[in-house]
Design a protein around this motif. Structure first.
Motif, PDB file in Angstrom:
ATOM      1  N   ASN B  75       0.794  -1.224   0.000  1.00 14.80           N
ATOM      2  CA  ASN B  75       0.000   0.000   0.000  1.00 14.80           C
ATOM      3  C   ASN B  75       0.828   1.277   0.000  1.00 14.80           C
ATOM      4  N   SER B  76       2.090   1.201   0.470  1.00 13.91           N
ATOM      5  CA  SER B  76       2.952   2.394   0.409  1.00 13.91           C
ATOM      6  C   SER B  76       4.345   1.941  -0.039  1.00 13.91           C
ATOM      7  N   ALA B  77       5.202   1.611   0.896  1.00 12.97           N
ATOM      8  CA  ALA B  77       6.507   1.050   0.528  1.00 12.97           C
ATOM      9  C   ALA B  77       7.144   0.396   1.745  1.00 12.97           C
ATOM     10  N   GLY B  78       7.758  -0.735   1.513  1.00 14.10           N
ATOM     11  CA  GLY B  78       8.511  -1.420   2.567  1.00 14.10           C
ATOM     12  C   GLY B  78       9.992  -1.353   2.236  1.00 14.10           C
ATOM     13  N   LEU B  79      10.826  -1.174   3.261  1.00 14.13           N
ATOM     14  CA  LEU B  79      12.278  -1.124   3.056  1.00 14.13           C
ATOM     15  C   LEU B  79      12.876  -2.366   3.719  1.00 14.13           C
ATOM     16  N   ILE B  80      13.472  -3.203   2.903  1.00 17.47           N
ATOM     17  CA  ILE B  80      13.917  -4.515   3.385  1.00 17.47           C
ATOM     18  C   ILE B  80      15.424  -4.657   3.170  1.00 17.47           C
ATOM     19  N   GLU B 229      28.194   0.327  -1.577  1.00 22.91           N
ATOM     20  CA  GLU B 229      29.294  -0.220  -0.786  1.00 22.91           C
ATOM     21  C   GLU B 229      28.970  -0.063   0.695  1.00 22.91           C
ATOM     22  N   PRO B 230      29.448  -0.988   1.527  1.00 24.75           N
ATOM     23  CA  PRO B 230      29.037  -1.009   2.932  1.00 24.75           C
ATOM     24  C   PRO B 230      29.275   0.315   3.673  1.00 24.75           C
ATOM     25  N   GLN B 231      30.324   1.044   3.298  1.00 24.03           N
ATOM     26  CA  GLN B 231      30.602   2.278   4.035  1.00 24.03           C
ATOM     27  C   GLN B 231      29.534   3.343   3.796  1.00 24.03           C
ATOM     28  N   HIS B 232      28.743   3.178   2.730  1.00 26.12           N
ATOM     29  CA  HIS B 232      27.672   4.134   2.443  1.00 26.12           C
ATOM     30  C   HIS B 232      26.315   3.635   2.937  1.00 26.12           C
ATOM     31  N   ALA B 233      26.310   2.465   3.588  1.00 27.30           N
ATOM     32  CA  ALA B 233      25.039   1.811   3.889  1.00 27.30           C
ATOM     33  C   ALA B 233      24.136   2.690   4.757  1.00 27.30           C
ATOM     34  N   LEU B 234      24.688   3.221   5.828  1.00 25.43           N
ATOM     35  CA  LEU B 234      23.834   3.982   6.747  1.00 25.43           C
ATOM     36  C   LEU B 234      23.335   5.263   6.099  1.00 25.43           C
ATOM     37  N   THR B 235      24.199   5.889   5.286  1.00 26.79           N
ATOM     38  CA  THR B 235      23.790   7.081   4.541  1.00 26.79           C
ATOM     39  C   THR B 235      22.603   6.754   3.646  1.00 26.79           C
ATOM     40  N   LEU B 236      22.710   5.634   2.955  1.00 28.79           N
ATOM     41  CA  LEU B 236      21.638   5.216   2.048  1.00 28.79           C
ATOM     42  C   LEU B 236      20.344   4.970   2.823  1.00 28.79           C
ATOM     43  N   TRP B 237      20.458   4.241   3.914  1.00 28.56           N
ATOM     44  CA  TRP B 237      19.272   3.937   4.727  1.00 28.56           C
ATOM     45  C   TRP B 237      18.592   5.233   5.180  1.00 28.56           C
ATOM     46  N   ASP B 238      19.411   6.126   5.732  1.00 25.54           N
ATOM     47  CA  ASP B 238      18.852   7.368   6.280  1.00 25.54           C
ATOM     48  C   ASP B 238      18.192   8.202   5.178  1.00 25.54           C
ATOM     49  N   ALA B 239      18.835   8.248   4.016  1.00 20.91           N
ATOM     50  CA  ALA B 239      18.289   9.051   2.928  1.00 20.91           C
ATOM     51  C   ALA B 239      16.958   8.471   2.445  1.00 20.91           C
ATOM     52  N   LEU B 240      16.889   7.152   2.340  1.00 21.84           N
ATOM     53  CA  LEU B 240      15.639   6.533   1.875  1.00 21.84           C
ATOM     54  C   LEU B 240      14.534   6.698   2.912  1.00 21.84           C
ATOM     55  N   MET B 241      14.880   6.563   4.185  1.00 14.67           N
ATOM     56  CA  MET B 241      13.871   6.731   5.235  1.00 14.67           C
ATOM     57  C   MET B 241      13.374   8.188   5.259  1.00 14.67           C
ATOM     58  N   ALA B 242      14.310   9.124   5.049  1.00 14.08           N
ATOM     59  CA  ALA B 242      13.916  10.539   5.065  1.00 14.08           C
ATOM     60  C   ALA B 242      13.020  10.852   3.871  1.00 14.08           C
ATOM     61  N   GLY B 244      11.331   8.809   2.255  1.00  9.28           N
ATOM     62  CA  GLY B 244      10.131   7.981   2.278  1.00  9.28           C
ATOM     63  C   GLY B 244       9.118   8.378   3.327  1.00  9.28           C
ATOM     64  N   ARG B 245       9.530   9.237   4.242  1.00 14.52           N
ATOM     65  CA  ARG B 245       8.648   9.560   5.366  1.00 14.52           C
ATOM     66  C   ARG B 245       7.247   9.973   4.888  1.00 14.52           C
ATOM     67  N   ALA B 246       7.232  10.919   3.949  1.00 17.19           N
ATOM     68  CA  ALA B 246       5.943  11.426   3.487  1.00 17.19           C
ATOM     69  C   ALA B 246       5.186  10.377   2.672  1.00 17.19           C
ATOM     70  N   HIS B 247       5.920   9.370   2.181  1.00 20.71           N
ATOM     71  CA  HIS B 247       5.283   8.322   1.379  1.00 20.71           C
ATOM     72  C   HIS B 247       5.021   7.072   2.205  1.00 20.71           C
ATOM     73  N   ARG B 248       5.167   7.230   3.526  1.00 26.58           N
ATOM     74  CA  ARG B 248       4.849   6.161   4.475  1.00 26.58           C
ATOM     75  C   ARG B 248       5.700   4.913   4.274  1.00 26.58           C
ATOM     76  N   VAL B 249       7.000   5.129   4.113  1.00 30.58           N
ATOM     77  CA  VAL B 249       7.889   3.967   4.021  1.00 30.58           C
ATOM     78  C   VAL B 249       7.984   3.318   5.403  1.00 30.58           C
ATOM     79  N   VAL B 250       8.034   1.993   5.435  1.00 32.37           N
ATOM     80  CA  VAL B 250       8.102   1.240   6.693  1.00 32.37           C
ATOM     81  C   VAL B 250       9.190   0.172   6.545  1.00 32.37           C
ATOM     82  N   PRO B 251      10.139   0.103   7.476  1.00 36.10           N
ATOM     83  CA  PRO B 251      11.096  -1.012   7.419  1.00 36.10           C
ATOM     84  C   PRO B 251      10.325  -2.327   7.571  1.00 36.10           C
TER      85      PRO B 251
END
Lengths: 527, 433
Positions: B75-80, B229-242, B244-251
């Motif tokens: 219905n919105s988006a899941g982050l897996i 690459e793993p060193q960018h992983a947290l940056t990527l996660w945070d950017a997608l969560m940010a 996605g917030r308005a689009h109701r992304v859910v881990p």
């Protein structure tokens, strides 16, 4: 008949003798077991040699004990508890190490660190060995048919066997062929590239055998050790709570419950033969006991060459038994420790102290150790399989203290110039010195040391040449040739005389299989 | 390293530090690895509900029930976090040749930045594994797989001019799945993926992290997988969560993913089929034809591993088919009604083997099933003997009603229970190849 009469006499209260006695008693027979020593179990004993510290004096792990024996004799009810032995740690001279853990993923990671390719191969190899162990397993529970016999029963036995092997897939059949003919080094070289992994795995192929990893035939011994099974899981090794003696005690308890009488400090000096038939035994004390069935659970040399006068046996049979290979290859060192060994390769106390520690860094190391033995010396840098029983069962030592069990190879029974006390202690020194290379605090932690050379094992446990398997597991001494062609079905040329020791099929290790199959034969095929 | 405590973010039990049984290098986190996203997923995993995935700790669900995570995917988006996948980089002039020899699909026809879904087989034509194969450049490919395949690749590459590298640890991966996935990426990656075709790859940056984006996934929905690459992983996660917030992304965890993949009819190795090299008996092995992968077998391409066996099998027809089952609601209602209960529905996907019958004869077995909250149907994936596998066939599946085994009527259907247009479509592009 004298007052000392019963249905069956079992000579030797080792685990196989006790198993035979338990099954015969369970079938309603009046059974008496005679054990020379003050403790039961033979080489499967726990003894408190130094106060508060319990040693599994000889045999020290459990895996091969047949599950059907545990079930049928209800051994857990008689006190048997098998605790998991979790890992195998191989410290290396360069202060690296290799561990195979109980956890599959953890092992994979560790192997991957050494060789990504081996990490994949390890699973495939394990599966193949599993399939082969499953394929060979039914043979372990089978009374070997006689290849020289034309009796319908023997022919049927071979027919069944042929059918069984035809059922194997091509890949498995070829692998089995290789296992039966190759050296464990050649076999493992086909699969792996990590030296420490190959060497540690090959150790299963040399244990109890006076051969090196590069000697043909050792691949089969490897498979023999894969056939261990706990709770349906193949290749699972465990530690009996209370030490290996607890295995023997639980079997003895089952036998006693079924009415068997078990006497210790009652050595048998001779099997009494009348009119070509075994009719009883004479004890060292001079007492005589009569029974229509006499079973020896001693090794073939003692069973036929010591207990029975040669003139009662056929000449060719005596010759075969004299030729039966039973060279001792290993010794045992048991230590009481004030503290745990601290390995330079992995400092501190960790779960690895709850598993096996293998001194087997490379094929060259093991083969050099064998070279010493080949020329009549004990290995100055031996292969060792070490466990710390007190880390698995805290009751093996006082709190905070430990016992260490060290299986050592090679220590040839026919040492140049013969074994004596000085040589035995020199052998013990070589063991401690070698271990100290990996755990420098060890020598200072030793509170008490017991060293057993093959000479000591023969003298105290009664194993000829100190051979832990009652005869080597070489191909010419397996299945219908163990211990001699025509006499692999637990009978002997002497009517009324049976054999139940590890010198019969399926051979060594604390399996109890020989004792069970012997009882089956004595009872006419049914337990 | 202090002992790890699962719980609400920021909430730690009072009192002194735990005395560890063993030194920290032996904690659970050392036995099972953690992915490059673990610092984020651990903080969010309120349920403390973890499981093992290829030797990694993976969240089963972030909340005590996976419902909200499932509905996000639909219905919105899941982050897996899908980092535990095995990944291999295959490079060299013979890379295409090697891969064409191994997989059943036609690698020569794979365009640069195209992704192929494909199984690979042993000599007997039995499936060893399945995964995605992406052409990164003319002579560079990336293969993902569920199980380790390094030895298989190396053994088959003998004599070829090709380098094979296990890049499993060199790439972190997130799956962003659901109808809002594109909108989130538009915001996070600046539109590079707006026109990305189904099973295609593009490159870009998210939150400053260089990424590759593939339009792939395991949910049967609109979705992407994002590789970095793993060193960018947290940056990527945070950017997608940010973004996605308005689009109701859910881990989302693996329980939610499991329901989604059953709805999509996507097969799962070691659950729905046994990889051939792990099968201890022949009967456990499956050919691609038997597990719904027949469409991937390109018999017209020259020699590949298992081709002869697969030609023969196609000629005689496979013995099994992998199909969907829809369990009849009326049957469930009447079976449960007989004991005075309303139908009891499996809200979590199950993965046991369940017998399937034609009359009283067992003709197959279902290996995965769940209640589909979206379709309002009890669905299952099943192996059926071919005479009984035609779509529309009426069979029955075993269900246990109040401790008693019963047979519930079920109908054979195509396994893609849920297959929305948005999965493949591209509103921004006229060409929808």
């Amino acid at each position: 008949m004298s007052a000392h009469a019963c249905d069956a006499i079992v000579i030797g209260g080792g685990h196989n003798g006790l198993v035979t006695a338990a099954y015969l008693a369970r079938a309603g027979k009046k059974v008496i077991v005679f054990e020379k020593r003050h403790v039961l179990g033979g080489a499967a004993v726990t003894e408190e040699i130094y106060p508060g510290f319990k040693y599994s004096v000889c045999s020290y792990v459990v895996s091969l004990l047949r599950p059907e024996i545990i079930r049928e004799l209800d051994l857990p009810r008689h006190g048997l508890r098998i605790l998991p032995l979790e890992s195998t740690f191989t410290p290396l001279p360069n202060d690296d190490y290799l561990v195979r853990w109980a956890d599959h993923d953890q092992t994979r990671r560790e192997l991957y660190r050494h060789s990504p390719r081996d990490a994949d191969a390890y699973d495939d190899f394990g599966r193949l060995m599993y399939q082969l162990a499953v394929a060979v397993k039914p043979i372990l529970a089978m009374i070997p048919p006689d290849p020289t016999s034309m009796s319908p029963k023997d022919l049927l036995g071979f027919l069944k066997l042929g059918k069984h092997f035809r059922g194997l897939g091509h890949a498995q059949f070829h692998a089995l062929h290789k296992l039966m003919t190759m050296s464990s080094a050649d076999l493992l070289d086909e699969w792996f590239e990590t030296e420490a992994l190959k060497a540690t795995m090959s150790a299963s192929g040399i244990i109890g055998t006076l051969l090196g990893p590069r000697s043909p035939g050792t691949a089969y011994v490897l498979l023999h050790h894969y056939m261990g099974e706990i709770d349906g899981a193949m290749r699972a090794w465990g530690f009996a709570k209370g030490g290996t003696g607890a295995v023997s005690e639980s079997i003895a308890a089952a036998a006693r419950e079924h009415g068997a009488e078990i006497r210790t400090e009652a050595g048998v000096s001779e099997v009494i033969v009348r009119h070509g038939r075994a009719v009883g035994v004479a004890l060292e004390s001079g007492d005589e006991y009569r029974a229509p069935v006499v079973v020896s659970a001693l090794d073939p040399k003692r069973t036929f060459l010591s207990l029975v006068a040669e003139q009662h046996l056929p000449g060719d049979f005596v010759r075969d038994i004299k030729r039966f290979r039973i060279r001792g290859s290993s010794g045992k060192v048991n230590l009481s420790l004030g503290e745990l060994p601290d390995f330079t390769a992995k400092p501190g106390v960790g779960p690895l102290h709850q598993g096996a520690i293998s001194i087997s860094p490379s094929f060259d190391y093991l083969e050099r150790a064998y070279d010493d033995a080949k020329y009549g010396e004990f290995s100055t840098r031996p292969f060792m399989d070490v466990i710390i029983p007190s880390m698995i069962d805290p009751e093996m030592a006082p709190p905070g203290k430990h016992v260490m069990s060290i299986f050592v190879q090679y220590a040839p029974s026919d040492l140049r110039g013969g074994w004596d006390e000085a040589k035995r202690e020199a052998f013990g020194d070589a063991v401690v010195d070698t271990l100290a290379q990996y755990a420098p605090n060890l020598p200072g932690a030793i509170l008490h040391r017991q060293v057993l050379s093959p000479w000591d094992i023969e003298r105290s446990m009664g194993l000829t040449a100190g051979n832990i398997f009652h005869g080597e597991l070489s191909l010419q001494q397996l299945f219908c040739m163990r211990p001699a062609v025509g006499w692999a079905d637990y009978t002997t040329p002497l009517d009324g005389y049976f054999q139940a020791g590890s010198g019969t099929h399926p051979g060594g290790g604390v399996t109890g299989a020989s004792g069970r199959l012997a009882a089956m034969k004595i009872l006419g095929g049914k337990l | 390293m202090s002992p790890r405590v699962f719980g609400r973010p920021g909430v730690r039990p009072e009192g002194p530090e735990l005395l560890p049984v063993f030194p920290p290098e032996y904690t659970a986190a050392a036995v099972l690895r953690t992915t490059p996203f673990h610092r984020r997923t651990e903080a969010l995993c309120e349920a403390g509900n973890w499981r093992r995935w290829s030797g990694f700790l993976a969240a089963s669900s972030y909340e005590l029930h996976h419902d909200r995570e499932y509905w996000a995917i639909r219905n919105s988006a899941g982050l897996i976090d899908v980092s535990p996948l095995h990944k291999y980089r295959i490079q060299g002039v013979d890379a295409e040749r090697l891969l064409d020899r191994l997989v059943t699909r036609n690698v020569a026809k794979c365009a640069i930045h195209q992704v192929l879904y494909t199984p690979w087989c042993d000599e007997a034509g039995k499936v060893m594994d399945d995964g995605t194969l992406c052409r990164l450049a003319d002579d560079v490919f990336r293969l993902t797989s569920a199980l380790p395949n390094l030895r298989w690749l190396l053994d088959n590459a003998r004599g070829l001019n090709v380098q094979i590298e296990d890049v499993s640890d060199a790439l972190a991966a997130l799956a962003l799945q659901g109808p809002n996935a594109r909108a989130i990426l538009t915001e996070a990656a600046g539109g590079v993926a707006d026109d990305l075709g189904y099973f295609r790859l593009t490159e870009g940056a998210i939150g400053g992290a260089p990424v590759q984006i593939t339009r792939t996934g395991y949910t049967g929905d609109l979705g992407y997988e994002i590789w970095t690459e793993p060193q960018h992983a947290l940056t990527l996660w945070d950017a997608l969560m940010a973004a996605g917030r308005a689009h109701r992304v859910v881990p989302a965890g693996l329980l939610a993913l499991d329901v989604a993949r059953v709805e999509a009819g996507l097969i799962l190795i070691e659950v729905d089929y046994v990889p051939s090299h792990q099968a201890v008996i022949e009967a456990r092995k499956s050919s691609p034809y038997e597990i719904g992968m027949g469409w991937t077998v390109k018999l017209d391409k020259p020699g590949f591993v298992g081709r002869d066996a697969l030609m023969a099998e196609r000629a005689r027809g496979p013995e099994w088919e992998f199909k969907g089952l829809e369990v009849s609601w009326d049957a469930m209602e009447s079976l449960y009604g007989a004991v005075g209960l309303p139908p009891q529905l499996p809200s979590e996907g199950w993965r046991t083997s369940v017998p399937v019958y034609a009359g009283n004869r067992q003709v197959g077995y279902a290996t995965s099933g769940c209640w589909s909250p979206l379709l309002k149907k009890y669905i299952a994936l099943a192996h059926l003997q071919t005479p009984h596998s035609a779509t529309g066939t009426h069979l029955s599946m075993e269900i246990t009603v109040e401790h008693h085994r019963k047979k519930a009527a079920a109908r054979v259907v195509e396994p893609q229970f849920f297959n929305p247009d948005r999965k493949r479509s591209n509103p921004g592009r006229a060409d929808r190849s």
